[in-house]
Design a protein around this motif. Structure first.
Motif, PDB file in Angstrom:
ATOM      1  N   VAL A 161      15.269 -12.559 -15.776  1.00 51.11           N
ATOM      2  CA  VAL A 161      14.889 -13.487 -16.846  1.00 51.11           C
ATOM      3  C   VAL A 161      14.665 -14.865 -16.234  1.00 51.11           C
ATOM      4  O   VAL A 161      15.578 -15.442 -15.633  1.00 51.11           O
ATOM      5  N   PHE A 162      13.448 -15.354 -16.383  1.00 48.35           N
ATOM      6  CA  PHE A 162      13.065 -16.627 -15.768  1.00 48.35           C
ATOM      7  C   PHE A 162      12.984 -17.721 -16.821  1.00 48.35           C
ATOM      8  O   PHE A 162      12.126 -17.652 -17.713  1.00 48.35           O
ATOM      9  N   PRO A 163      13.809 -18.778 -16.708  1.00 51.06           N
ATOM     10  CA  PRO A 163      13.536 -19.986 -17.493  1.00 51.06           C
ATOM     11  C   PRO A 163      12.170 -20.530 -17.072  1.00 51.06           C
ATOM     12  O   PRO A 163      11.817 -20.466 -15.896  1.00 51.06           O
ATOM     13  N   ILE A 164      11.400 -21.032 -18.023  1.00 50.01           N
ATOM     14  CA  ILE A 164      10.047 -21.480 -17.684  1.00 50.01           C
ATOM     15  C   ILE A 164      10.047 -22.980 -17.442  1.00 50.01           C
ATOM     16  O   ILE A 164      10.398 -23.762 -18.324  1.00 50.01           O
ATOM     17  N   ASP A 191      13.385 -29.995 -17.304  1.00 49.67           N
ATOM     18  CA  ASP A 191      13.917 -31.192 -17.961  1.00 49.67           C
ATOM     19  C   ASP A 191      15.073 -31.782 -17.182  1.00 49.67           C
ATOM     20  O   ASP A 191      15.161 -32.977 -16.957  1.00 49.67           O
ATOM     21  N   GLY A 192      15.951 -30.906 -16.758  1.00 47.45           N
ATOM     22  CA  GLY A 192      17.182 -31.368 -16.128  1.00 47.45           C
ATOM     23  C   GLY A 192      17.054 -31.682 -14.655  1.00 47.45           C
ATOM     24  O   GLY A 192      18.047 -32.048 -14.016  1.00 47.45           O
ATOM     25  N   GLY A 193      15.883 -31.527 -14.093  1.00 43.78           N
ATOM     26  CA  GLY A 193      15.740 -31.820 -12.668  1.00 43.78           C
ATOM     27  C   GLY A 193      14.837 -30.823 -11.983  1.00 43.78           C
ATOM     28  O   GLY A 193      14.294 -29.900 -12.598  1.00 43.78           O
ATOM     29  N   VAL A 194      14.713 -31.013 -10.692  1.00 41.53           N
ATOM     30  CA  VAL A 194      13.791 -30.196  -9.890  1.00 41.53           C
ATOM     31  C   VAL A 194      14.595 -29.257  -8.998  1.00 41.53           C
ATOM     32  O   VAL A 194      15.630 -29.652  -8.446  1.00 41.53           O
ATOM     33  N   ARG A 195      14.130 -28.042  -8.917  1.00 43.64           N
ATOM     34  CA  ARG A 195      14.739 -27.086  -7.979  1.00 43.64           C
ATOM     35  C   ARG A 195      13.697 -26.699  -6.936  1.00 43.64           C
ATOM     36  O   ARG A 195      12.535 -26.466  -7.263  1.00 43.64           O
ATOM     37  N   VAL A 196      14.137 -26.642  -5.679  1.00 44.06           N
ATOM     38  CA  VAL A 196      13.258 -26.294  -4.556  1.00 44.06           C
ATOM     39  C   VAL A 196      13.897 -25.139  -3.806  1.00 44.06           C
ATOM     40  O   VAL A 196      15.022 -25.269  -3.311  1.00 44.06           O
ATOM     41  N   ALA A 197      13.218 -24.019  -3.742  1.00 44.05           N
ATOM     42  CA  ALA A 197      13.748 -22.878  -3.008  1.00 44.05           C
ATOM     43  C   ALA A 197      12.796 -22.516  -1.871  1.00 44.05           C
ATOM     44  O   ALA A 197      11.583 -22.534  -2.035  1.00 44.05           O
ATOM     45  N   VAL A 198      13.405 -22.184  -0.748  1.00 48.54           N
ATOM     46  CA  VAL A 198      12.642 -21.933   0.476  1.00 48.54           C
ATOM     47  C   VAL A 198      12.918 -20.511   0.951  1.00 48.54           C
ATOM     48  O   VAL A 198      14.084 -20.104   1.064  1.00 48.54           O
TER      49      VAL A 198
END
Lengths: 262, 161, 792
Positions: A161-164, A191-198
């Motif tokens: 389940v992916f939050p959009i 809204d709450g911020g940025v996520r960066v996955a590598v």
């Protein structure tokens, strides 16, 4: 390849039963597992195909965001997620090649957690929830190093389940031979911020780049990470790229993902 | 060994298979359909591409038992009913899109699937969609031309000869 | 107007029909009654002493029929090197035995030391794994790096070869002093050290062999993936197995690409024959791709230092090279010719260079054997020359196009004897250069560069003017150079009684389109329809003794033999016609499929003459044999010398180091062109492989001799999206002066001329982009390497 007994249940319950036996292993699209078995690096006694289970197929919106059945092939995600979550759809459309996308599934990819796979980056950057036949696992708890996850014996993924996010992009730099990610970055702005996955870069598998997240949460622009450096200490070094090269790619690709995000 | 049944090129067929029998072995050894080739063991080269229920798949990376009952189309089923070359096959001959012929069945099957989804692809789309089919002979020039021609586009002009 | 039939027509390929419908028959497609399956057991270490192989561990396994080890072949011969090379001091090269199965020691990862034969492939594979586990091999230090192999004599690939050197060859030794003097006197000397990267040929069809033995007659049959069935038969019979040649039939059916790797005889071919005899059943073996990576002959793998003396205006005065050439663990059949006579003799390039000296040390290492791969020695020579010319232009601030024009041989200088032993018969190198400049729109480069810059990319342009020697080869010349075979070819033209024609050729088609092109020539010469001509190839029981296809020789050599045989057919036809038409033989002319009495309307068709030859009722039997079938052997008088100019444009992404080849233009001189469509296809394929070498492909062993690039997961094959459309031209023709068709050969050109054009373009892009410290990057110019060079 060693021989095995092949079973193909049609419900999650039957699959769970089949997988509770000794030496049983789930088979989803098989696009990674089959080559591994050919090399005799995996030798299940019973192989339980999950591709015949209707309740594990498909893409739909619902509580918590976009629900994707674990046995949904990449080609379907690429098509059906496009209007909801274009970055995720684009990621799915860039995995392997058309024949691989027709067979390979999100559940298989996330369960395998190859350090160079694409999906783990999307799952982690989106803060997705991995749903199994037993429980729900937050992305941050799910990935535990390359080829290692929170999944237990007999447990298998039924959906993700992916939050959009408001904006997102996935930028992948291909390893020139395998076309897996030499390094790839998924950036998701919520809204709450940025996520960066590598993905593709670290000896520890997919990871979040915390410094970039902080900088981008303050200012969502490629210039916001200009002053950051990525330490190369845990980076993979192989014939396709040194640790320093991968560390460079993490930064370059993050910047490009931010620019591309929509 | 178990009897596995499926529909191949429009005919219902059965052959013996173990759990580990790959679709490509089922086709080549079980049914004698040797047009589908094996060029690698890492699911990269695409010489083994066939259609399963209308979708291109690498038959070396699918167990025969996993597609029991499916509709399978192979290179042997691609000609017209009168035996003449189908549109994609004809375009490959017209544009010299093959040399040694070994990767050709996979190229034709991938092309047919591509054009079913995207009837007028751009050059870039063609190149991207052929990513999973390796050819060592042609340098891809004439393959890309053949695919564009099979889609009814002016391949010669697009190749800027 | 382009022709639609005969010589020069882009006739569509007849062989395509079977390939496009899944009805080609490749070796692994055959299924034989009673067949058994062989799986090779291969070394997992690069160098080791075989302590024990516990064959008993597998003999009782389900389905296992036989186990072979090196012990079974220790008394038969070895697979020989085809060329004897002498060192500078006159001593012959070191030539270790290459056994069917490794005996005593294993010498590279993938070196087969045993084979298991079983009822099914799966059973053989299971047993091979068990046998591998039941084998004790004592690890020995691996010799991997060539420089280390030569420097450190304590590690030996072969115990009897103390310094791991196969030969130390000078070409031409008598040139050496003059070259040294010219270099010393030169106003400027450019030096470049470079690596020509090891490549794996990667024909898409993996190698496969099926052995059969017929106890009733004592005959053997080998069906195998070969570019030259007669050569394989010769090697198996005369050198390895001791089978009389008349008792072995070798068939190479449809073969899925070769590129050199299927020229050679491999141990698996002997193994399946020996096993078939022991079991009395057919024995088949097919390589998995990983086995192909480990055991096919690889290509290239040179480390070279090249120096070029020149004037400040860019006139080339002298070239001197020192090369280490990796031959791997054993000598493959052409491996000693490739770095010497296919490389050193080309080191003058297409230029008027007064002084050239080439030194090559061939080095044994614990890696797979290295041999001829598309181009074979000539790409290595071309790369060295064209890179150093490019470097010279940069060091002296000269225009690379002008420097080429200054140094290229001019048409009035042919025939031209080079300082390295070749006689170029003809050419017009300026014409191909001018054509390439025009087609590549060199004048518009700056505008394209500006456009790339807008998209954040560095654009560069690279040039290469190349020549090769192919149409291999004049036997007298290669005999002097050390060849142990002749390199003529043969054709039999059989006119059937009904007027159709079967041509039995020594050439082998594994993608080249002989089945289409050869009939075009026959049809044109005999004035008949090409559809009535059939090409028979690939079966020693059907064809005359020919040497097969490699070295861009099929048309120039086997095609010439066919041409000669047709001439004999016409000559005999004239005799028959003279009798039938009651005229003097000298008055008979042959044109448009008719034998006519000159100056009259009396004529006989080709079909009537053929019928008469086979139904000789009205026939000069007292002076002429019946039948209409002629064989010709053709031994070329010289090599052929295709040449051309290639221009490449690349875009470089500074952030990632990725190189995109965005345009590639070829202007070639192949002499007369028989089928333009096929010629262009050959160039496309060669360029594709050349771009692969330049940008993508790397064969990497680690320090223990483990192959890190043993599958398509790590060996980067060019894909459709790695290459652009190519612009190909072959209009600047100077026909070959010494073969009847005036053809030069086109199969290897693309792979020879393209790598330096790509690398020159990459350096150009970086230089123009301000990275002026980057003067060279070794191939492949991978993203990682380019990024590191930029950031060095």
């Amino acid at each position: 390849m060693h021989n095995f007994e092949f079973v193909k249940p049609s419900s999650i319950a039957d699959a769970a039963l089949a997988l509770s036996g000794e030496g049983a292993q789930p088979l989803s699209g098989g696009q990674t597992l089959l080559p591994t078995m050919k090399q005799r690096l995996a030798a299940p006694e019973v192989l339980v195909s999950l591709t015949g289970i209707a309740e594990m197929q498909g893409v739909c919106t619902g509580d918590g965001g976009l629900h994707i059945g674990a046995a949904t092939p990449h080609v379907v995600v690429a098509r059906e997620a496009a209007s909801h979550f274009p970055a995720l759809a684009a990621l799915a459309g860039g995995i392997g090649d058309p024949a691989v996308r027709n067979r390979g599934t999100i559940g298989g990819s996330v369960a395998n957690n190859d350090p160079a796979a694409c999906y783990p980056a999307a799952v982690l950057a989106s803060g997705a929830v991995v749903v199994t036949n037993r429980r729900k696992i937050e992305a941050d708890d799910y990935f535990q190093g390359m080829f290692t996850t929170a999944l237990e014996e007999g447990e298998f993924i039924t959906s993700v389940v992916f939050p959009i996010p408001q904006k997102a992009a996935y930028v992948k730099f291909n390893q020139p031979a395998s076309r897996f990610a030499l390094t790839a970055v998924f950036v998701a702005k919520f809204d709450g911020g940025v996520r960066v996955a590598v993905t593709g870069a670290s000896n520890n598998g997919v990871f979040r780049w915390a410094e970039a997240e902080a900088a981008l949460s303050a200012d969502f622009a490629a210039s916001a990470i200009a002053g950051l450096t990525v330490p190369d200490t845990d980076m993979i070094s192989d014939l396709h790229g040194s640790a320093a090269y991968r560390a460079n790619l993490v930064k370059v690709l993050t910047g490009r993902a931010v620019t591309a995000a929509r | 060994m178990t009897e596995v049944t499926m529909t191949v090129n429009g005919k219902s067929v059965s052959a013996q298979a173990e759990g580990r029998t790959l679709l490509v072995n089922y086709l080549r050894e079980g049914l004698g359909l040797t047009g589908t080739h094996v060029g690698c063991d890492t699911s990269q080269c695409g010489a083994c591409v066939v259609h399963v229920d209308g979708k291109a798949v690498k038959s070396c990376t699918v167990f025969a038992m996993d597609v029991a009952g499916a509709q399978v189309l192979t290179i042997e089923g691609m000609a017209n009913a009168d035996g003449s070359l189908g549109v994609v096959q004809q375009a490959f001959q017209d544009h010299h899109g093959l040399q040694c012929g070994f990767c050709t069945p996979g190229m034709v099957m991938t092309t047919a699937a591509l054009l079913a989804d995207n009837p007028r692809p751009t050059e870039a789309e063609v190149r991207h969609e052929l990513e999973g089919n390796i050819c060592r002979c042609t340098g891809y020039h004439n393959i890309v031309k053949a695919v564009l021609a099979a889609s009814g586009q002016d391949a010669g002009a697009m190749a800027a000869e | 107007m382009p022709k639609d039939t005969g010589i020069g027509a882009s006739t569509k390929r007849r062989e395509d029909i079977r390939f496009l419908t899944g009805r080609g028959v490749y070796t692994d497609d055959l299924s034989l009654h009673g067949q058994t399956f062989a799986v090779m057991v291969r070394s997992t270490v690069a160098h080791g002493r075989i302590v024990s192989i516990d064959t008993a561990a597998v003999e009782a396994m389900p389905g296992v029929l036989a186990v072979f080890t090196g012990e079974d072949f220790k008394d038969v011969g070895g697979n020989p090197a085809g060329w004897l090379i002498n060192s500078r001091d006159g001593t012959p090269m070191r030539e270790p035995k290459r056994p069917v199965l490794a005996h005593g020691k294993v010498r590279h990862v993938g070196d087969a030391y045993a084979a298991v034969i079983a009822e099914t492939y799966a059973q053989a594979k299971d047993a091979a794994q068990v046998l591998s586990d039941a084998t004790v091999i004592e690890d020995l230090p691996a010799v991997v790096d060539m420089r280390g192999a030569v420097a450190d004599a304590s590690n030996r690939v072969h115990d009897e070869i103390p310094d791991n050197v196969c030969f130390d060859w000078g070409w031409i030794e008598d040139n050496r002093a003059a070259v040294d003097a010219a270099m010393k006197a030169a106003p400027h000397v450019v030096t470049l050290e470079l690596t020509n990267n090891r490549l794996v040929p990667n024909a898409m069809e993996p190698r496969a062999s099926i052995g059969e033995y017929f106890p009733g007659t004592g005959d053997y049959k080998l069906t195998t993936t070969s570019q030259n069935p007669h050569l394989t038969r010769l090697l198996v019979c005369a050198f390895v197995m001791g089978i009389p040649e008349n008792k072995l039939q070798v068939v190479a059916p449809d073969v899925g690409g070769g590129f050199g790797s299927k020229i050679y005889h491999y141990g698996e071919e002997a193994l399946v024959l020996a096993a078939a005899k022991r079991l009395g059943r057919p024995v088949r073996w097919t390589a998995e791709r990983t086995e192909s990576f480990l055991s096919d002959a690889h290509g290239r793998d040179h480390v070279t230092k090249i120096e070029m003396g020149c004037t400040l205006e860019g006139d080339i005065l002298a070239i001197r090279t020192e090369t280490l050439a990796n031959v791997g663990a054993y000598l493959s059949n052409f491996s000693t010719a490739t770095p010497t006579f296919l490389h050193g003799t080309l080191m003058a390039g297409p230029y008027k260079v007064p002084h050239v000296y080439v030194n090559v040390k061939a080095v044994f290492t614990n890696t797979a054997p290295v041999d001829a791969y598309r181009g074979a020695g000539r790409p290595e020579a071309t790369y060295s020359i064209e890179r150093v010319v490019d470097k010279m232009c940069r060091e002296l601030g000269l225009d690379p196009f002008e420097v080429r024009r200054r140094n290229l041989l001019t048409p009035d200088q042919f025939p031209y004897t080079t300082p390295v032993g070749l006689v170029y018969d003809t050419g017009n190198y300026q014409a191909t250069l001018d054509k390439a400049v025009e087609l590549a729109d060199v004048a518009g480069f700056e505008a394209r560069r500006a456009d790339s810059a807008k998209r954040g990319k560095l654009r560069g342009m690279g040039l290469s003017t190349w020549i090769e020697a192919c149409g291999i080869a004049p036997s007298h010349l290669v005999g002097v150079l050390g060849a142990r075979v002749g390199l003529y070819d043969a054709a039999t033209v059989r006119v059937n009684a009904t007027g159709t024609i079967s041509v039995m050729t020594g050439a082998h088609s594994h993608g080249q389109g002989h089945e289409t092109v050869f009939p075009q020539i026959v049809a044109e010469k005999l004035g008949i329809d090409a559809s009535s001509v059939e090409i028979v190839h690939g079966d020693t029981a059907k064809i005359p003794f020919g040497m097969g296809s490699y070295g861009s020789r099929s048309l120039a050599v086997a095609g010439s033999a066919m041409d000669r045989a047709i001439d004999k057919i016409i000559a005999k036809g004239k005799k028959i016609a003279a009798h039938m038409l009651e005229a003097a033989e000298g008055d008979i002319t042959f044109a448009d499929g008719k034998f006519s009495v000159a100056g009259t309307d009396k004529a006989k068709t080709f079909g009537e003459i053929a019928f008469s030859a086979y139904v000789p009722h009205n026939y000069p039997l007292e002076t002429l044999e019946p039948g209409l079938e002629e064989t010709a052997f053709y031994d070329p008088a010289n090599f052929t010398y295709p040449a051309g100019a290639y221009i490449c444009e690349v875009e470089v992404d500074e952030g990632t180091g990725k190189v995109d080849v965005v345009s590639f233009t070829c202007a070639d001189d192949f002499g007369n062109v028989m089928n333009p469509m096929i010629v262009e296809g050959q160039v496309h394929g060669g360029v594709g492989q050349g771009i692969g070498q330049a940008v993508l492909e790397s064969t990497t062993y680690d320090e223990n001799g483990q192959l890190l690039t043993g599958s398509y997961m790590d060996y980067a094959m060019p894909r459709a999206d790695d290459v652009p459309f190519y612009t190909v031209d072959h209009s600047c023709n100077t026909p070959c002066t010494h073969n009847p068709l005036g053809v030069k050969g086109c199969g290897e050109a693309g792979a020879i001329g393209s790598p330096p054009a790509v690398v020159n373009a990459v350096i150009d892009a970086l230089q123009r982009g301000g990275h002026t410290h980057v003067t060279h990057i070794d191939m492949p110019v991978s993203p990682n390497r380019v990024w590191q060079a930029i950031n060095a």
